[in-house]
Design an enzyme around this catalytic site. Sequence first.
Site, short mmCIF file in Angstrom:
data_model
loop_
_atom_site.label_atom_id
_atom_site.label_comp_id
_atom_site.label_asym_id
_atom_site.label_seq_id
_atom_site.Cartn_x
_atom_site.Cartn_y
_atom_site.Cartn_z
N CYS A 1 -16.49 -8.38 5.32
CA CYS A 1 -16.48 -8.79 6.72
C CYS A 1 -16.89 -7.57 7.53
O CYS A 1 -17.02 -6.48 6.98
CB CYS A 1 -15.09 -9.31 7.13
SG CYS A 1 -13.92 -8.02 7.56
N CYS B 1 -15.48 -3.08 -0.60
CA CYS B 1 -14.08 -3.30 -0.22
C CYS B 1 -13.50 -4.41 -1.09
O CYS B 1 -14.18 -5.01 -1.90
CB CYS B 1 -14.00 -3.69 1.25
SG CYS B 1 -14.54 -5.39 1.54
N ARG C 1 0.84 -1.20 0.00
CA ARG C 1 0.00 0.00 0.00
C ARG C 1 0.88 1.26 0.00
O ARG C 1 1.74 1.40 0.85
CB ARG C 1 -0.90 -0.03 1.24
CG ARG C 1 -1.96 1.05 1.27
CD ARG C 1 -2.75 0.98 2.57
NE ARG C 1 -3.76 -0.07 2.59
CZ ARG C 1 -4.36 -0.50 3.71
NH1 ARG C 1 -4.04 0.01 4.87
NH2 ARG C 1 -5.28 -1.45 3.65
N ARG D 1 -1.90 6.29 9.82
CA ARG D 1 -2.05 5.83 8.44
C ARG D 1 -2.10 6.99 7.47
O ARG D 1 -2.08 8.15 7.85
CB ARG D 1 -3.35 5.03 8.34
CG ARG D 1 -3.40 3.80 9.23
CD ARG D 1 -2.40 2.78 8.74
NE ARG D 1 -2.54 1.51 9.45
CZ ARG D 1 -3.42 0.56 9.13
NH1 ARG D 1 -4.26 0.74 8.14
NH2 ARG D 1 -3.46 -0.56 9.80
C1 SRM Z 1 -8.06 -1.33 0.63
C2 SRM Z 1 -9.05 -0.99 1.74
C3 SRM Z 1 -10.48 -1.19 1.28
C4 SRM Z 1 -10.86 -0.66 -0.06
O1 SRM Z 1 -11.69 -1.31 -0.66
O2 SRM Z 1 -10.36 0.39 -0.49
C5 SRM Z 1 -8.84 -1.79 2.99
C6 SRM Z 1 -8.45 -3.09 2.97
C7 SRM Z 1 -8.13 -3.84 4.09
N1 SRM Z 1 -8.32 -3.46 5.35
FE1 SRM Z 1 -9.30 -1.83 5.91
N2 SRM Z 1 -9.11 -1.11 4.10
C8 SRM Z 1 -9.35 0.16 3.74
C9 SRM Z 1 -9.93 1.11 4.48
C10 SRM Z 1 -10.48 0.92 5.73
C11 SRM Z 1 -11.42 1.77 6.37
C12 SRM Z 1 -11.97 3.06 5.78
C13 SRM Z 1 -11.24 4.25 6.25
O3 SRM Z 1 -10.24 4.16 6.94
O4 SRM Z 1 -11.72 5.33 5.92
C14 SRM Z 1 -11.75 1.16 7.55
C15 SRM Z 1 -12.79 1.66 8.57
C16 SRM Z 1 -12.31 2.73 9.41
C17 SRM Z 1 -11.66 2.21 10.61
O5 SRM Z 1 -10.45 2.06 10.58
O6 SRM Z 1 -12.35 1.93 11.60
C18 SRM Z 1 -11.00 -0.04 7.63
C19 SRM Z 1 -11.05 -0.95 8.66
C20 SRM Z 1 -10.26 -2.08 8.73
C21 SRM Z 1 -10.20 -2.93 9.88
C22 SRM Z 1 -11.00 -2.78 11.18
C23 SRM Z 1 -10.31 -1.89 12.11
C24 SRM Z 1 -11.01 -1.84 13.44
O7 SRM Z 1 -10.68 -0.96 14.18
O8 SRM Z 1 -11.86 -2.68 13.72
C25 SRM Z 1 -9.29 -3.94 9.55
C26 SRM Z 1 -8.86 -5.11 10.43
C27 SRM Z 1 -7.90 -4.77 11.49
O9 SRM Z 1 -7.29 -3.69 11.45
O10 SRM Z 1 -7.74 -5.59 12.37
C28 SRM Z 1 -8.85 -3.66 8.22
C29 SRM Z 1 -7.93 -4.44 7.50
C30 SRM Z 1 -7.78 -4.39 6.17
C31 SRM Z 1 -6.94 -5.36 5.39
C32 SRM Z 1 -5.53 -4.88 5.39
C33 SRM Z 1 -7.05 -6.81 5.83
C34 SRM Z 1 -6.01 -7.34 6.81
O11 SRM Z 1 -5.80 -6.76 7.86
O12 SRM Z 1 -5.46 -8.40 6.49
C35 SRM Z 1 -7.57 -5.22 4.00
C36 SRM Z 1 -6.70 -5.53 2.81
C37 SRM Z 1 -7.54 -6.18 1.73
C38 SRM Z 1 -6.83 -6.28 0.47
O13 SRM Z 1 -6.67 -7.43 -0.03
O14 SRM Z 1 -6.47 -5.26 -0.10
N3 SRM Z 1 -9.44 -2.54 7.78
N4 SRM Z 1 -10.23 -0.16 6.51
C39 SRM Z 1 -8.90 0.42 2.32
C40 SRM Z 1 -7.49 0.88 2.29
C41 SRM Z 1 -7.36 2.18 2.94
C42 SRM Z 1 -6.01 2.79 2.84
O15 SRM Z 1 -5.63 3.17 1.72
O16 SRM Z 1 -5.32 2.88 3.84
S1 SF4 Z 2 -10.95 -6.60 6.12
FE1 SF4 Z 2 -13.09 -7.07 5.71
S2 SF4 Z 2 -13.90 -5.14 5.12
FE2 SF4 Z 2 -11.69 -4.94 4.93
S3 SF4 Z 2 -11.19 -5.53 2.84
FE3 SF4 Z 2 -11.12 -7.37 4.04
S4 SF4 Z 2 -13.15 -8.22 3.83
FE4 SF4 Z 2 -13.29 -6.13 3.23
#
Ligand code: SRM
Ligand code: SF4
Lengths: 610, 572
Positions: free
Chosen positions: B482, B437, B87, B156
Amino acid sequence: MTASQFPGAALTAEQWRLVEALGASLNPQQARWISGYFAGLDSGLLRGGVQAGAAPLALPSAAAAPGTRALTILYGSETGNSAELAANLAAAAREQGLDPVLADMGEYKTRKLKDEQDLLILISTHGEGDPPQPAAGFFDFVESRKAPKLPNLRYAVLALGDMTYEHFCGAGKRLDERFEVLGGSRLRARVDCDVDYEEPAEAWGIEMLAMLAADRVDAVPAVATTGAMVVPAPQPAAAASAYGKRNPFPATVIENMVLAGRGSTKETRHIEISIEDSGLQYEPGDALGIVSRNDPALVDSLLGALHMEGDAPLTVKGHATTLAEALADRFEITTATQRFLDHWGELTSATESFSAMSSAERAEFLHGNHIIDIVRAFPLQGIDPQRFVDGLRPLQPRLYSIASSLAVVPDEVHLTVSPVRYALHGEPRSGVASGHLADRAPVDSQLQVYIQSNPHFRLPDDDRPIIMIGAGTGVAPYRSFLQEREARGSNGRSWLFFGERNFRTDFLYQIEWQTWLKDDILTRMDVAFSRDHAEKVYVQHRISEQARDVYAWLEEGAHVYVCGDATHLAPDVHEALLNVVEEQASIQREAAEEYFRDLQRDGRYQRDVY
Amino acid sequence: MDIPPTDRSHDISQPLERLSPDETMKAESDYLRGTIALGLLDRITGAVPGDDIKLMKFHGIYQQDDRDVRDERRRQKLEPAYQFMVRVRLPGGICTPEQWLKITELACAHGGDTLRMTTRQTFQFHWILKDSIVPTIRGLHEVLLDTVAACGDDSRGVMATVDPQFPALQAQMAALAKQVSDHVIPKTHAYHEIWYGAERVASSEPEEPFYGRTYMPRKFKIGFVIPPSNDIDIYAQDLGYIAIAGPDGKLEGFNVAVGGGMGRTDQAPHTYPRTATVIGFIPSDRLMSVTDAVMSVQRDFGNRADRARARFKYTVDDKGVDWIKAAIEARAGAPLEPARPYEFTSNGDRYGWTESDDGHHHFTIFIQNGRLTRPLLDALATVARAHKGKLRLTPNQNLIIADIAAEDRPAMEALLTETGLAAANDQSVLRLNAMACVAFPTCGLAMAESERYLPDLITKVEAILAKYGLEKEPITMRMTGCPNGCARPYIAEIAFTGRAPGKYNLYLGGGFHGERLNRMYRENIGEPAILEALDEVLGRYAAERLPGEHLGDFTIRAGIIREVTEGRFSND
Ligand code: SRM
Ligand code: SF4
Ligand SMILES: Cc1cc2nc3c(=O)[nH]c(=O)nc-3n(C[C@H](O)[C@H](O)[C@H](O)COP(=O)(O)OP(=O)(O)OC[C@H]3O[C@@H](n4cnc5c(N)ncnc54)[C@H](O)[C@@H]3O)c2cc1C
Ligand SMILES: Cc1cc2nc3c(=O)[nH]c(=O)nc-3n(C[C@H](O)[C@H](O)[C@H](O)COP(=O)(O)O)c2cc1C
């Protein structure tokens, strides 16, 4: 047996009459003596010691002193054919009251060669006109300046080979010529056998034994004076079972899957076969023989191209069968031989165009045109099916290194098979056996199998270090080795060099090696994936990178194994190993070669390449 | 000013062994070095060992595997098809055409011919094999990009509004986002050593003056927004800055919003999404000191014993907004001023051509779920080669070809037509307002399809909308694979979060511009039940809505769903 194999004795009509008259008056014992007599006469003639037409009294000493000569049956074999023939010959010799010593060139003490008297040699050809792996040291010696003069030697060579190779029976020819140079006299002219060697080999054996037995009608058994080790017939495992090459076991396929991951450029398969209740036994290093069948679709196409009916009756080796059946499991119907080309040329009127080709052109033509292509290009209608099959070679079994150990999977044989696929004339084609295994051997189907023992690819004592080098399916026996070592709780170190195309898809048995590494069954592993990067990396490069450690392992007594591709892998790895020793021991090239010859002689450098 | 006393049994004041194992892992990582460099050399596996997987996140790299083939590979005696998601850190979502082209080139060389524009305005590479990570990161370095702290327990990627309505403010915001981003990233030299092959230099300076050895308790997200656009979803940020302009249109300062976040876990009521709370206003010159203050409060008081409760939103709820505000003021050295009024109208993007008052033209292209593959990548590369302005990634996973001079517009229009990109926006309003997502096959946490499924589902929902004459109605619809909520589903009017293959929770009642959380309407249902439920709700909406009433507001007024007033009540 073709004329070229037995250069005919062009007798005059008068001579032939005399021979016939004499023959009619002889009892069997006399006949044997006479044949030995003429053989001796023949060898004398060949040596040029006897003038044609000179008095029979000038016979070589051997015939003059029958019964005192020792007989050694010496074989060089890689895939077991010569070994099996030699063992059968030795048994037959004993039945006839001879007392042969059966010896494998791989274990033969060459310093005893000068004491040999009668030597029957069975030798196959591998690589590109090279001797079988285990015989390499023997050839080195015989062809070197250290080889002794052999004035007292009488010998005969049975050469096994495959006419589709450029150097047909090359190794046999080399020995045959070399022994002559060293002063030996031929008991009879060399016989070269194609893959359907059984009949000519048997005839050769009968003839040779008759000749020798006749020599010693009154002989007391001679004390073995040669230095050859007496080796048991090389099928201890097969001996325990009722099943063998000519009587294969109908085994059941219990797993057949593609081992290469999605997206691979390869289709490498893992096949598990049940040999339950067969009594078949094997050791790590052995191979499984598969008596395959041709693709029914190809049989149909060929019948169509020939305008023949599948149910046309036919006799093959005295068995009544149908054409379709015979094409399915009696003959090679894919690649064509020179002989087929001549045969078909005679039947059609294409002889002209075929004989106009140079031998290179013919080879080229045969590479691009298989039987069905030739039949299509030079069609012929209304010939007798029997005439057609007369031009074909019998279908040969194929060998596959066994990738399992009975200690871990009793009653099973695992194979790692890379299907041969190619296209000719815009049509997809497959190898006979590998195509059969890939496309027509689903789980629960049956395969005709036998065990092909390979005493020259064996694990050493448990505490010995081993270095295993292989690419592609060449890794198969190492899976067997490690299964065995794990089951035995061996504490010897082990090091695997493995090569393939792509890490992600072609890392055959990856999880298993990882587990063995974790459990310290496998001490080290180095991999080379040739197509992951712009620059191609092969196992030999990894060997060079690890030169210091490889040499250290060698010095600590490691056994080295090489398995897989014969054309590139084996020579390239050999070269890399030579360089390692040259560089690490700071010695000259020749000394490094000597180093590996010694290893080979001690059974510490073993190769199983195909 | 002192920070008022509080319970400190779960925070950084405790010895490591009382905290979650991740704290020890971070502390013992030698400032994020671990054994990463060594693990990269292991040719026997495509994976990296144990803790390095977690440490690499701090370097913006996630170990994943192709889940489509996981099962078949196990049977084939092959390890999972390990690969890495990388990323990029792209503050404010802005890049140059040169950077765009480099990223495209790297994606084609190492990333399986695909790129993903994320909901936080950056690029993700997928399908990067272990030995391609270094070349990928070095390639980014050539165009002055990196992946530092794009993931991990740190601050981030910093978001900023890209909507071109107010170009001067927008440019200022972009610059601030970059400044804050540079300010909050980890300072360890590990990144340079591992990825650029730099020498380790001995120094008496502390390697991480702000973070220390254990970094943040959990990820920390900062964003800047320029009303009336709420494109970045300010209420989903841990720390949000709402730009407040004076009557002259010049930036005066920011309203400060804290404690937003989406992630929740099914069947775990102590986890919930939370919309950020606006706690006051600061003039722009206090931006850095307040950022430090907020982050240090979370660093020092955030829960490090239970990672499920470690996000700032839980610290805010556990300590109370007043305590948090007081603590921030104490750290920042001065009280916050009362929040200023502001108004949002939408959190979506304005597609197609727009013109800003600086005379520049901009073209916003709809990119379904932010997924770029060939031939789309090639078309965009053609545009990038001709483009003289910037490219902006929107928080809705779309792309703006920004800052086109008036005289260049005709040429760009022709190029867009020629490459077929002009037609990209010919989509239903529903599709244009939807996000999904990543989920399968790369996301290790996915439970159901998202990006690969939402487009099909939309087609089916479009039919329902057509049936009720609602095709022109803007409705926000979001899906995640999820409950983590990466597409910020919990503030959408209709949302789906994956439970199992083919099964989703259905949520209703979110605010149209992201101001209100939604509530679960149906749990763990498949497509037929989804369509049935939507048919009923949309039918009623068509029949009973007030003029201009958005679907989210309607579902609450009509009693279809109970309003969620605060995140911690959303599971009630
Ligand atoms: C790529 C992206 C989704 C998208 O369709 O664009 C994404 C993708 C992933 N997110 Fe996310 N998140 C993305 C924005 C978000 C957002 C939206 C935001 O930040 O505005 C959220 C919700 C806001 C928040 O943080 O609460 C978000 C909440 C999570 C979470 C849950 C965090 C929590 O506090 O519960 C996880 C899981 C974790 O961190 O344990 C997670 C984890 C992940 C991971 C890295 C999975 C992992 O931990 O193994 C995903 C990678 C999937 C992949 O194959 O690419 N991602 N993730 C976004 C990348 C953002 C970036 O450029 O940095
Ligand atoms: S962590 Fe969950 S919400 Fe985020 S990309 Fe993966 S499946 Fe989608
Ligand atoms: C000791 C030993 C161990 C072995 N172990 C293994 C093992 O573990 N795994 C394994 O997979 N194999 C192994 N082999 C090889 C195996 O025995 C067979 O030789 C191989 O599978 C091919 O047999 P086939 O009947 O499928 O092909 P065949 O029908 O024999 O076809 C091969 C022939 O097809 C023709 N051909 C191939 N490509 C082309 C082309 N492009 N154009 C025109 N003609 C072409 C050539 O004439 C070639 O000789 C081993 C061999 C030996 C001797
Ligand atoms: C890898 C390989 C290479 C071979 N090369 C030759 C060759 O160059 N010339 C030849 O006449 N036969 C060649 N053959 C055929 C063998 O000599 C023949 O199969 C023979 O029957 C093997 O006998 P053995 O089992 O005793 O080794 C080759 C066979 C194999 C498997």
